[in-house]
Write a protein that holds these residues in place. Sequence first.
Motif, PDB file in Angstrom:
ATOM      1  N   CYS A 125      23.369  21.668  -5.456  1.00 17.97           N
ATOM      2  CA  CYS A 125      22.159  21.710  -6.271  1.00 17.97           C
ATOM      3  C   CYS A 125      20.955  22.207  -5.464  1.00 17.97           C
ATOM      4  CB  CYS A 125      21.889  20.308  -6.817  1.00 17.97           C
ATOM      5  SG  CYS A 125      20.384  20.164  -7.793  1.00 17.97           S
ATOM      6  N   THR A 126      20.086  22.954  -6.121  1.00 17.77           N
ATOM      7  CA  THR A 126      18.805  23.355  -5.544  1.00 17.77           C
ATOM      8  C   THR A 126      17.707  22.689  -6.352  1.00 17.77           C
ATOM      9  OG1 THR A 126      19.702  25.499  -4.880  1.00 17.77           O
ATOM     10  CG2 THR A 126      17.300  25.291  -4.946  1.00 17.77           C
ATOM     11  N   VAL A 127      16.865  21.906  -5.672  1.00 17.07           N
ATOM     12  CA  VAL A 127      15.790  21.162  -6.324  1.00 17.07           C
ATOM     13  C   VAL A 127      14.455  21.804  -5.973  1.00 17.07           C
ATOM     14  CG1 VAL A 127      14.654  18.922  -6.588  1.00 17.07           C
ATOM     15  CG2 VAL A 127      17.126  19.031  -6.160  1.00 17.07           C
ATOM     16  N   VAL A 128      13.658  22.085  -6.987  1.00 16.35           N
ATOM     17  CA  VAL A 128      12.312  22.622  -6.793  1.00 16.35           C
ATOM     18  C   VAL A 128      11.312  21.604  -7.330  1.00 16.35           C
ATOM     19  CG1 VAL A 128      10.677  24.418  -7.479  1.00 16.35           C
ATOM     20  CG2 VAL A 128      13.050  25.020  -6.965  1.00 16.35           C
ATOM     21  N   SER A 129      10.332  21.262  -6.509  1.00 19.38           N
ATOM     22  CA  SER A 129       9.265  20.354  -6.940  1.00 19.38           C
ATOM     23  C   SER A 129       7.928  21.042  -6.740  1.00 19.38           C
ATOM     24  CB  SER A 129       9.305  19.047  -6.130  1.00 19.38           C
ATOM     25  OG  SER A 129       8.134  18.288  -6.340  1.00 19.38           O
ATOM     26  N   VAL A 130       7.159  21.153  -7.833  1.00 22.61           N
ATOM     27  CA  VAL A 130       5.819  21.742  -7.731  1.00 22.61           C
ATOM     28  C   VAL A 130       4.718  20.728  -8.020  1.00 22.61           C
ATOM     29  CG1 VAL A 130       6.602  24.070  -8.259  1.00 22.61           C
ATOM     30  CG2 VAL A 130       5.843  22.584 -10.126  1.00 22.61           C
ATOM     31  N   GLY A 131       5.105  19.500  -8.422  1.00 17.82           N
ATOM     32  CA  GLY A 131       4.113  18.494  -8.736  1.00 17.82           C
ATOM     33  C   GLY A 131       3.786  17.557  -7.592  1.00 17.82           C
ATOM     34  N   SER A 132       4.528  17.641  -6.499  1.00 21.49           N
ATOM     35  CA  SER A 132       4.263  16.801  -5.320  1.00 21.49           C
ATOM     36  C   SER A 132       3.314  17.542  -4.386  1.00 21.49           C
ATOM     37  CB  SER A 132       5.571  16.462  -4.607  1.00 21.49           C
ATOM     38  OG  SER A 132       6.451  15.767  -5.462  1.00 21.49           O
ATOM     39  N   PHE A 133       2.117  17.841  -4.900  1.00 17.67           N
ATOM     40  CA  PHE A 133       1.191  18.720  -4.177  1.00 17.67           C
ATOM     41  C   PHE A 133       0.088  17.966  -3.455  1.00 17.67           C
ATOM     42  CE2 PHE A 133      -0.267  18.284  -8.540  1.00 17.67           C
ATOM     43  CZ  PHE A 133      -1.580  17.888  -8.360  1.00 17.67           C
ATOM     44  N   GLU A 134       0.099  16.636  -3.525  1.00 21.33           N
ATOM     45  CA  GLU A 134      -0.854  15.840  -2.765  1.00 21.33           C
ATOM     46  C   GLU A 134      -0.177  14.536  -2.352  1.00 21.33           C
ATOM     47  OE1 GLU A 134      -4.284  14.514  -4.834  1.00 21.33           O
ATOM     48  OE2 GLU A 134      -3.252  14.268  -6.751  1.00 21.33           O
ATOM     49  N   PRO A 135      -0.734  13.822  -1.391  1.00 20.60           N
ATOM     50  CA  PRO A 135      -0.043  12.664  -0.821  1.00 20.60           C
ATOM     51  C   PRO A 135       0.339  11.588  -1.814  1.00 20.60           C
ATOM     52  CG  PRO A 135      -1.847  13.334   0.613  1.00 20.60           C
ATOM     53  CD  PRO A 135      -1.972  14.144  -0.637  1.00 20.60           C
ATOM     54  N   THR A 136      -0.357  11.456  -2.921  1.00 21.66           N
ATOM     55  CA  THR A 136      -0.076  10.382  -3.876  1.00 21.66           C
ATOM     56  C   THR A 136       0.964  10.754  -4.913  1.00 21.66           C
ATOM     57  OG1 THR A 136      -1.904  11.105  -5.295  1.00 21.66           O
ATOM     58  CG2 THR A 136      -2.391   9.426  -3.617  1.00 21.66           C
ATOM     59  N   ARG A 137       1.469  11.967  -4.895  1.00 23.75           N
ATOM     60  CA  ARG A 137       2.419  12.398  -5.929  1.00 23.75           C
ATOM     61  C   ARG A 137       3.804  12.587  -5.327  1.00 23.75           C
ATOM     62  NH1 ARG A 137      -0.851  12.960 -10.201  1.00 23.75           N
ATOM     63  NH2 ARG A 137      -3.000  13.605  -9.764  1.00 23.75           N
ATOM     64  N   ARG A 138       4.813  12.022  -6.004  1.00 19.84           N
ATOM     65  CA  ARG A 138       6.184  12.036  -5.501  1.00 19.84           C
ATOM     66  C   ARG A 138       7.153  12.258  -6.655  1.00 19.84           C
ATOM     67  NH1 ARG A 138       3.081   8.869  -2.738  1.00 19.84           N
ATOM     68  NH2 ARG A 138       3.236   8.750  -0.463  1.00 19.84           N
ATOM     69  N   GLU A 139       7.568  13.486  -6.853  1.00 19.62           N
ATOM     70  CA  GLU A 139       8.508  13.777  -7.944  1.00 19.62           C
ATOM     71  C   GLU A 139       9.950  13.465  -7.561  1.00 19.62           C
ATOM     72  OE1 GLU A 139       6.912  17.217 -10.732  1.00 19.62           O
ATOM     73  OE2 GLU A 139       7.350  17.959  -8.716  1.00 19.62           O
ATOM     74  N   VAL A 140      10.247  13.450  -6.269  1.00 16.72           N
ATOM     75  CA  VAL A 140      11.609  13.141  -5.823  1.00 16.72           C
ATOM     76  C   VAL A 140      11.576  11.915  -4.925  1.00 16.72           C
ATOM     77  CG1 VAL A 140      12.142  15.606  -5.910  1.00 16.72           C
ATOM     78  CG2 VAL A 140      11.641  14.531  -3.708  1.00 16.72           C
ATOM     79  N   ASP A 141      12.696  11.184  -4.894  1.00 11.08           N
ATOM     80  CA  ASP A 141      12.727   9.974  -4.067  1.00 11.08           C
ATOM     81  C   ASP A 141      13.219  10.281  -2.655  1.00 11.08           C
ATOM     82  OD1 ASP A 141      15.478  10.285  -4.345  1.00 11.08           O
ATOM     83  OD2 ASP A 141      15.804   8.337  -5.312  1.00 11.08           O
ATOM     84  N   ALA A 142      13.204   9.264  -1.811  1.00 10.76           N
ATOM     85  CA  ALA A 142      13.606   9.433  -0.410  1.00 10.76           C
ATOM     86  C   ALA A 142      15.069   9.834  -0.294  1.00 10.76           C
ATOM     87  CB  ALA A 142      13.344   8.137   0.362  1.00 10.76           C
ATOM     88  N   GLU A 143      15.904   9.374  -1.226  1.00 18.35           N
ATOM     89  CA  GLU A 143      17.332   9.703  -1.179  1.00 18.35           C
ATOM     90  C   GLU A 143      17.553  11.191  -1.440  1.00 18.35           C
ATOM     91  OE1 GLU A 143      21.573   8.960  -0.972  1.00 18.35           O
ATOM     92  OE2 GLU A 143      19.749   8.132  -0.098  1.00 18.35           O
ATOM     93  N   ALA A 144      16.753  11.779  -2.315  1.00 18.37           N
ATOM     94  CA  ALA A 144      16.877  13.216  -2.565  1.00 18.37           C
ATOM     95  C   ALA A 144      16.558  14.017  -1.314  1.00 18.37           C
ATOM     96  CB  ALA A 144      15.949  13.627  -3.707  1.00 18.37           C
ATOM     97  N   VAL A 145      15.538  13.600  -0.589  1.00 20.87           N
ATOM     98  CA  VAL A 145      15.198  14.274   0.666  1.00 20.87           C
ATOM     99  C   VAL A 145      16.295  14.040   1.695  1.00 20.87           C
ATOM    100  CG1 VAL A 145      13.500  14.473   2.518  1.00 20.87           C
ATOM    101  CG2 VAL A 145      12.731  14.053   0.177  1.00 20.87           C
TER     102      VAL A 145
END
Length: 323
Positions: free
Chosen positions: A220-240
């Motif tokens: 899978c390829t995951v793209v996140s464009v909403g995690s653009f500042e420190p308070t926003r997290r679209e994916v969890d630590a497990e995904a990273v």
Amino acid sequence: MTDDLLFLSGDRVTRLLSWDAAIASQRAAFVALGSTGADLPGKIMHPSRFDDSVVFAYLSRLSADTGAVAKIGSVNPGNAAAGLPTVHALVTALDPVTGRPVAVMDGTALTTLRTAAGSAVAVDALATPGSTDLAVLGSGTQALAHVRALARVRELKSVRLWSPTARNRARAAETLTAELGITVEPVGTAEEAVTGAGLVAACTLSATPVVRGEWLAPGCTVVSVGSFEPTRREVDAEAVRRSAAVVVDDPETAAHHAGPVMDALAAGALTAQDLIPLGEVLTGTRTGRGAPGDIVYYNSVGLGIQDAAAAWAVVDAARGEGR
């Protein structure tokens, strides 16, 4: 000065910059960045003390024959409930020799196009050729733009779309199905959307993860464009953690603005050297995907160089109309 100054509305920006032209502009932006051929001062993101809005400012220059481009705007999450884009901005382009303003354009339309086109460049570079099933998290302006842009670089067979409001996801799915001729299915949970998908695009403003690592399929390829500042997290630590490669638009910027990346760096799960710049993938300096079964995560916070490349593509197209 105003005799030659272009004033470009959002509709005109959209007409002048096709998806293919937008994608080409973003490829040029990241190639320039990967070969150290661009000016990229640090971006400003300033959360308001009065509400949940964020003011931002970008400044960049793509090349010697294109002048500096400045963008100022605001992110207003409450706009979504009113059916308005959450990002509004204004872009100014300056002459490369004199610094005289040559164009002022709607930055909302430009941001929509360049963000989704940048993701398309990343997907084209990182995703397997057979990735044709797309999961989209979100039903707003960027979510729709991402489906349109990704359809230009992958022959999408199906799209599953989730957002918290059933009415919004149904409307978005109906719009895209009619427009693209692709089956776009609104689904009831984020997990249902993501499970089994070869491509995942998170296009939300969520402060809590909408993509969980346990849901991600091999390859899978995951793209996140909403995690653009420190308070926003679209994916969890497990995904990273599960990602064999963490690719970013710019490591220095991501280390100070991308919530999931900052968390992983602080926890020691990633080092600064682990962050792979998209531009260096495009120029062949670094490898993005190592194997077909790898999970690859791309976090985009947005860069001024993207605006510079897109803005000058619009200016050139506008000037070409008069010839």
